[in-house]
Design a protein around this motif. Structure first.
Motif, PDB file in Angstrom:
ATOM      1  N   ILE A  54     115.987  35.020   5.563  1.00  0.00           N
ATOM      2  CA  ILE A  54     116.549  34.958   6.906  1.00  0.00           C
ATOM      3  C   ILE A  54     115.733  33.878   7.608  1.00  0.00           C
ATOM      4  CG2 ILE A  54     117.031  36.234   9.010  1.00  0.00           C
ATOM      5  CD1 ILE A  54     116.827  38.788   7.318  1.00  0.00           C
ATOM      6  N   ALA A  55     116.139  32.648   7.437  1.00  0.00           N
ATOM      7  CA  ALA A  55     115.354  31.530   7.934  1.00  0.00           C
ATOM      8  C   ALA A  55     115.926  31.032   9.247  1.00  0.00           C
ATOM      9  CB  ALA A  55     115.362  30.401   6.917  1.00  0.00           C
ATOM     10  N   ASP A  56     115.019  30.690  10.164  1.00  0.00           N
ATOM     11  CA  ASP A  56     115.476  30.007  11.378  1.00  0.00           C
ATOM     12  C   ASP A  56     116.151  28.733  10.922  1.00  0.00           C
ATOM     13  OD1 ASP A  56     112.300  30.696  12.870  1.00  0.00           O
ATOM     14  OD2 ASP A  56     114.103  31.931  12.881  1.00  0.00           O
ATOM     15  N   LYS A  57     115.345  27.812  10.512  1.00  0.00           N
ATOM     16  CA  LYS A  57     115.764  26.527   9.957  1.00  0.00           C
ATOM     17  C   LYS A  57     114.541  25.950   9.276  1.00  0.00           C
ATOM     18  CE  LYS A  57     119.001  25.189  13.596  1.00  0.00           C
ATOM     19  NZ  LYS A  57     119.246  24.250  14.687  1.00  0.00           N
ATOM     20  N   PRO A  58     114.726  25.031   8.352  1.00  0.00           N
ATOM     21  CA  PRO A  58     113.549  24.338   7.839  1.00  0.00           C
ATOM     22  C   PRO A  58     112.902  23.525   8.961  1.00  0.00           C
ATOM     23  CG  PRO A  58     115.552  23.535   6.777  1.00  0.00           C
ATOM     24  CD  PRO A  58     115.954  24.609   7.729  1.00  0.00           C
ATOM     25  N   MET A  59     111.642  23.206   8.806  1.00  0.00           N
ATOM     26  CA  MET A  59     110.945  22.405   9.810  1.00  0.00           C
ATOM     27  C   MET A  59     111.597  21.034   9.894  1.00  0.00           C
ATOM     28  SD  MET A  59     106.978  23.201   8.938  1.00  0.00           S
ATOM     29  CE  MET A  59     106.389  24.871   8.730  1.00  0.00           C
ATOM     30  N   ASP A  86     108.622  17.726  -3.534  1.00  0.00           N
ATOM     31  CA  ASP A  86     110.053  17.920  -3.789  1.00  0.00           C
ATOM     32  C   ASP A  86     110.388  19.401  -3.944  1.00  0.00           C
ATOM     33  OD1 ASP A  86     110.536  15.224  -3.647  1.00  0.00           O
ATOM     34  OD2 ASP A  86     110.647  14.920  -5.822  1.00  0.00           O
ATOM     35  N   GLY A  87     109.530  20.163  -4.603  1.00  0.00           N
ATOM     36  CA  GLY A  87     109.749  21.598  -4.743  1.00  0.00           C
ATOM     37  C   GLY A  87     109.731  22.312  -3.410  1.00  0.00           C
ATOM     38  N   CYS A  88     108.856  21.889  -2.507  1.00  0.00           N
ATOM     39  CA  CYS A  88     108.799  22.488  -1.168  1.00  0.00           C
ATOM     40  C   CYS A  88     110.032  22.127  -0.346  1.00  0.00           C
ATOM     41  CB  CYS A  88     107.523  22.061  -0.461  1.00  0.00           C
ATOM     42  SG  CYS A  88     106.027  22.755  -1.200  1.00  0.00           S
ATOM     43  N   VAL A  89     110.539  20.914  -0.525  1.00  0.00           N
ATOM     44  CA  VAL A  89     111.779  20.526   0.159  1.00  0.00           C
ATOM     45  C   VAL A  89     112.947  21.354  -0.386  1.00  0.00           C
ATOM     46  CG1 VAL A  89     113.441  18.640   0.469  1.00  0.00           C
ATOM     47  CG2 VAL A  89     111.003  18.201   0.754  1.00  0.00           C
ATOM     48  N   SER A  90     112.986  21.581  -1.703  1.00  0.00           N
ATOM     49  CA  SER A  90     114.043  22.406  -2.299  1.00  0.00           C
ATOM     50  C   SER A  90     113.990  23.839  -1.788  1.00  0.00           C
ATOM     51  CB  SER A  90     113.918  22.416  -3.822  1.00  0.00           C
ATOM     52  OG  SER A  90     114.171  21.149  -4.343  1.00  0.00           O
ATOM     53  N   ALA A  91     112.790  24.321  -1.469  1.00  0.00           N
ATOM     54  CA  ALA A  91     112.635  25.675  -0.922  1.00  0.00           C
ATOM     55  C   ALA A  91     112.930  25.718   0.580  1.00  0.00           C
ATOM     56  CB  ALA A  91     111.217  26.183  -1.186  1.00  0.00           C
ATOM     57  N   ARG A  92     113.252  24.582   1.158  1.00  0.00           N
ATOM     58  CA  ARG A  92     113.634  24.464   2.567  1.00  0.00           C
ATOM     59  C   ARG A  92     112.492  24.774   3.535  1.00  0.00           C
ATOM     60  NH1 ARG A  92     118.686  24.084   4.294  1.00  0.00           N
ATOM     61  NH2 ARG A  92     118.391  25.646   5.904  1.00  0.00           N
ATOM     62  N   ILE A  93     111.287  24.349   3.170  1.00  0.00           N
ATOM     63  CA  ILE A  93     110.187  24.446   4.126  1.00  0.00           C
ATOM     64  C   ILE A  93     110.349  23.349   5.168  1.00  0.00           C
ATOM     65  CG2 ILE A  93     107.709  24.105   4.411  1.00  0.00           C
ATOM     66  CD1 ILE A  93     107.297  25.606   1.833  1.00  0.00           C
ATOM     67  N   ASN A 114     107.592  16.568 -14.543  1.00  0.00           N
ATOM     68  CA  ASN A 114     107.926  16.587 -13.113  1.00  0.00           C
ATOM     69  C   ASN A 114     108.833  17.763 -12.769  1.00  0.00           C
ATOM     70  OD1 ASN A 114     106.349  14.374 -12.558  1.00  0.00           O
ATOM     71  ND2 ASN A 114     108.039  12.922 -12.585  1.00  0.00           N
ATOM     72  N   GLN A 115     109.797  18.086 -13.645  1.00  0.00           N
ATOM     73  CA  GLN A 115     110.669  19.239 -13.396  1.00  0.00           C
ATOM     74  C   GLN A 115     109.870  20.544 -13.413  1.00  0.00           C
ATOM     75  OE1 GLN A 115     113.391  17.468 -12.018  1.00  0.00           O
ATOM     76  NE2 GLN A 115     114.158  19.470 -12.560  1.00  0.00           N
ATOM     77  N   ILE A 116     108.942  20.662 -14.344  1.00  0.00           N
ATOM     78  CA  ILE A 116     108.114  21.873 -14.426  1.00  0.00           C
ATOM     79  C   ILE A 116     107.291  22.035 -13.155  1.00  0.00           C
ATOM     80  CG2 ILE A 116     106.094  22.866 -15.587  1.00  0.00           C
ATOM     81  CD1 ILE A 116     107.312  21.697 -18.227  1.00  0.00           C
ATOM     82  N   TRP A 117     106.671  20.951 -12.694  1.00  0.00           N
ATOM     83  CA  TRP A 117     105.829  21.040 -11.500  1.00  0.00           C
ATOM     84  C   TRP A 117     106.663  21.238 -10.242  1.00  0.00           C
ATOM     85  CZ3 TRP A 117     100.976  22.293 -11.310  1.00  0.00           C
ATOM     86  CH2 TRP A 117     100.220  22.162 -12.461  1.00  0.00           C
ATOM     87  N   LYS A 118     107.857  20.671 -10.196  1.00  0.00           N
ATOM     88  CA  LYS A 118     108.753  20.912  -9.060  1.00  0.00           C
ATOM     89  C   LYS A 118     109.138  22.392  -9.009  1.00  0.00           C
ATOM     90  CE  LYS A 118     113.164  19.475  -7.075  1.00  0.00           C
ATOM     91  NZ  LYS A 118     114.326  18.600  -7.218  1.00  0.00           N
ATOM     92  N   ASP A 119     109.453  22.978 -10.168  1.00  0.00           N
ATOM     93  CA  ASP A 119     109.797  24.401 -10.226  1.00  0.00           C
ATOM     94  C   ASP A 119     108.610  25.285  -9.826  1.00  0.00           C
ATOM     95  OD1 ASP A 119     112.320  23.689 -11.041  1.00  0.00           O
ATOM     96  OD2 ASP A 119     111.986  24.172 -13.168  1.00  0.00           O
ATOM     97  N   ARG A 120     107.413  24.921 -10.290  1.00  0.00           N
ATOM     98  CA  ARG A 120     106.219  25.694  -9.905  1.00  0.00           C
ATOM     99  C   ARG A 120     106.025  25.669  -8.387  1.00  0.00           C
ATOM    100  NH1 ARG A 120     101.249  24.372 -14.044  1.00  0.00           N
ATOM    101  NH2 ARG A 120     102.196  25.294 -15.892  1.00  0.00           N
ATOM    102  N   ALA A 121     106.194  24.504  -7.805  1.00  0.00           N
ATOM    103  CA  ALA A 121     106.037  24.384  -6.351  1.00  0.00           C
ATOM    104  C   ALA A 121     107.122  25.169  -5.627  1.00  0.00           C
ATOM    105  CB  ALA A 121     106.067  22.913  -5.936  1.00  0.00           C
ATOM    106  N   TRP A 122     108.358  25.142  -6.130  1.00  0.00           N
ATOM    107  CA  TRP A 122     109.448  25.891  -5.505  1.00  0.00           C
ATOM    108  C   TRP A 122     109.136  27.389  -5.528  1.00  0.00           C
ATOM    109  CZ3 TRP A 122     112.887  29.664  -7.055  1.00  0.00           C
ATOM    110  CH2 TRP A 122     113.965  29.896  -6.197  1.00  0.00           C
TER     111      TRP A 122
END
Length: 148
Positions: free
Chosen positions: A65-70, A101-108, A28-36
């Protein structure tokens, strides 16, 4: 409204795969990192320019330079499989947890709760010799009260 597509090569293991809890955690950590990594690449490529800042004594670190996450998003997931075998939909959905979870960590998107991911669609598509997952986040207006 913004939209972003994250492409992750391969497919994470399903909950039915035979693994002990240590291996499940590591996978799960590997796949979370891949997604991030894929999400950061998609953010830098599609949405926001990259600014590098020098940190004292460290290599330059890319900053978005992000507006904000969705705040509110619809998530449309396409799981591309290499063959015609029947797939168990609930296992496919459960295997997506580390990717989301990886996408949430990337602040999408702010969070993966139902308050912020207000729509969720999953489909399987056959494509010869290809195995990957596409996660498309479409920003949505603030939903009305669900009355829950």
């Amino acid at each position: 409204m913004r939209a972003i597509t994250v492409e992750v090569a391969g497919r994470p293991p399903t909950p039915n795969s035979r693994r002990d809890w240590h291996q499940t955690y590591r996978d799960n950590q590997i796949w979370k990192d891949r997604a991030w990594i894929a999400a950061m690449d998609a953010l830098q490529r599609d949405l926001w320019p990259v600014q590098t800042t020098m940190l004292a004594g460290k290599r330059p670190e890319p900053r978005l330079i992000a507006d904000k996450p969705m705040q509110f998003a619809a998530l449309d997931v396409t799981i591309i499989v290499p063959d015609d075998r029947d797939r168990d939909l609930d296992n496919g959905i459960a295997s997506l947890k580390p990717l989301i979870d990886g996408c949430v960590s990337a602040r999408i998107v702010v969070d993966d709760s139902t308050r912020h991911l207000i729509e969720f669609r999953v489909r399987f598509v056959k494509q010869a010799r290809v195995s990957k997952v596409l996660l498309r986040f479409d920003e949505q207006e603030q939903p009305g009260s669900l009355g829950l």
